[in-house]
Scaffold this active site. Sequence first.
Site, PDB file in Angstrom:
ATOM      1  N   GLU A  63      45.252  32.418 -12.737  1.00 23.49           N
ATOM      2  CA  GLU A  63      45.837  31.067 -12.726  1.00 23.49           C
ATOM      3  C   GLU A  63      44.776  29.973 -12.701  1.00 23.49           C
ATOM      4  O   GLU A  63      44.934  28.930 -13.334  1.00 23.49           O
ATOM      5  CB  GLU A  63      46.791  30.907 -11.539  1.00 23.49           C
ATOM      6  CG  GLU A  63      48.077  31.727 -11.660  1.00 23.49           C
ATOM      7  CD  GLU A  63      47.939  33.152 -11.137  1.00 23.49           C
ATOM      8  OE1 GLU A  63      46.803  33.559 -10.804  1.00 23.49           O
ATOM      9  OE2 GLU A  63      48.961  33.858 -11.036  1.00 23.49           O
ATOM     10  N   HIS A 132      57.324  34.276  -2.153  1.00 21.40           N
ATOM     11  CA  HIS A 132      58.026  34.168  -3.442  1.00 21.40           C
ATOM     12  C   HIS A 132      59.319  33.357  -3.323  1.00 21.40           C
ATOM     13  O   HIS A 132      60.219  33.525  -4.131  1.00 21.40           O
ATOM     14  CB  HIS A 132      58.379  35.563  -3.988  1.00 21.40           C
ATOM     15  CG  HIS A 132      57.192  36.410  -4.338  1.00 21.40           C
ATOM     16  ND1 HIS A 132      56.433  37.044  -3.392  1.00 21.40           N
ATOM     17  CD2 HIS A 132      56.630  36.716  -5.531  1.00 21.40           C
ATOM     18  CE1 HIS A 132      55.462  37.726  -3.991  1.00 21.40           C
ATOM     19  NE2 HIS A 132      55.541  37.529  -5.282  1.00 21.40           N
TER      20      HIS A 132
END
Lengths: 341, 328
Positions: A63, A132
């Site tokens: 990322e 998450h």
Amino acid sequence: MENERKLTIARAMAEAMAQEMRIDPSVFVMGEDIAELGGVFGNTRGLLEEFGKERVRDTPISETGFIGAAVGAAQDGMKPVVELMFVDFFGVCFDAIYNLMAKNTYFSGGNFNVPMVLMTSTGGGYSDAGQHSQCLYGSFAHLPGMKVVSPSNAYDAKGLMTAALRDPNPVIYMFHKGLQGMGWLGTEAGAITHVPDESYEVEIGKAAIAREGRDVTIVSIAQGVHHGLKAADALAQQGISAEVVDLRSLVPLDRETVRASVAKTGRLIVVDEDYHSYGVSGEIIATVTESNMADLKAPPRRIAYPDVPIPFARVMEQHCLPNADKIAAAARELCGAPVPA
Amino acid sequence: MQPAKDTLAWMYEKMVTSRRFENAIEKIYMEGKSPVFNMADGPIPGEMHLSDGQEPVAVGVCAHLEAGDVVTATHRPHHQAIAKGVDLKKMAAEIFGKATGLSGGRGGHMHIFDAEVNFACSGIIAQGMGPAAGAALSRQIQGKPGVAVSFIGEGAANQGAFHEALNLAAVWKLPMVVVVEDNAWGISVSKEASTAIKRNSDRAAAYGIPGHYIPGNDPLKIYEVAGEAIARARRGEGPTLIEVETYRLAGHFMGDAEGYRPDGEKDGLFAKDPIPVMRTSLLADGSFTDAELDGLETSAQAAVDEAIRFARDSADPKPEDALTAVFA
């Protein structure tokens, strides 16, 4: 209306990107699993087939690398759309986001623009636990230099994406997993709405009145809007008229729409699936109390995620999440109405 | 590949320009900072990372670049900016925090941005790597010419961004060159103490790309190796990693007492100062006369003087302009 085409948010996002890619060759999309798979949350489905691997590219799990690359490509005249699969993953790439993407326009005195869209999934409610399931939009909105949007329905999802793609600034586009319309994830039916075929923009920085009312203003964004609408239905049966404001954007924030609504109703509840403290709920309340204190007939309330990491166990997570019952209970208290039998 | 005479002249003049610029900045930086050193005082406040000794890397690489090529630089960017052709007057004004600066004073010395020559900085270690890969990707997707060069220090090779961006550049075969300026020190921690391998160029093997190590801070050798790497990138054959042994003749930042250096290290480095070394060599092989080199030095000094004068004479930004330019 029966024959109107309805789309999920996932489909609406993909359609907006496809339509923009057809007319603007500088738009390209990259991220983890966004090409072959069409995105873990379905929002890039069909793009690879139409636009090919050059403009729709799966990235390594890097990322920092690919979000940093998006900044460089944007500064070089492209309009990258990058996906951070879960917003919770911002920990491995925040430097590229807030030190590069959000600051290079300012640091360069406008010498460089960074026109890019960073789309990322938010929200829980399905027992995915605390790495998450977070919303974290307040963390992004807190840091200057990036616009932050989050749609509650497919119509806005398409229009906000188109607007984001045409914006000369970096836009954080946060889509709530519970609204996305993925079969395997469970979906809020209210998020699946009519979406016109043609391309259109929903102005970034403009809130919407999702439901008009007189007695109490419920301000929220994304999933919280649906909780607010359900609470408003329940309250209506008791004669309490709730107005629901869908912020749609956190940066810029449409403070005027919030203030005008509270000026009308005199009562404010903020529904915020992000953490309680130092966040969006406090900002909305300050927006009203700083300038419109006299409009308030009762102290403002917030229904926010408590300041704890998000637990796995269903009963624990559901205990913490905002819901329509919590909102309705707060509204009754504010309006001095009894709890229904 | 030997540089042509005009290229050699350009390299020498830019090296001297960079050094004279740093000499001027160093002197002005100390104004208002004695007898008590306070970083916030004087005409140039804040941190100041001088590039004395590292000039060969900047000119050896940038001699191969056009204005349209992209460079990402570091917290120590002056030599790289000068070699890339960043406007020296506006850069000086930016370092002073003046309204006429490249960014109107918003960025300062660690954030030099000049879109005219595609030059950008990040003050965060290794964070120019991702943007350089992205600029290279942009050229590749658009089929437009141009390479992206990311200058970093040797300490940056231990950052995640270094590895992520190198892998990305390699797997996508991007027109990118990474140039590691190995000045042996990450502030006070030596390369030996921080880095598991002797040469970061060996790390290229992990990404299946060429890696080159250049000892001796030699501008001609850097010119040669960088030239091959940049030509390779322009041919679409992918990225290269280059590590150059260079010397940090100044402290990490101004005010650094450098107590961590072994005794005698600085004296040894000054004896190898690349500017007199290059001058001697250009004279020895007969390619330049004293008068020619003096002329280049005079011209370099004139450019620096003009830039410093411009910066000093420029007005401060309006304080409230701090609230502008957040968004395009």
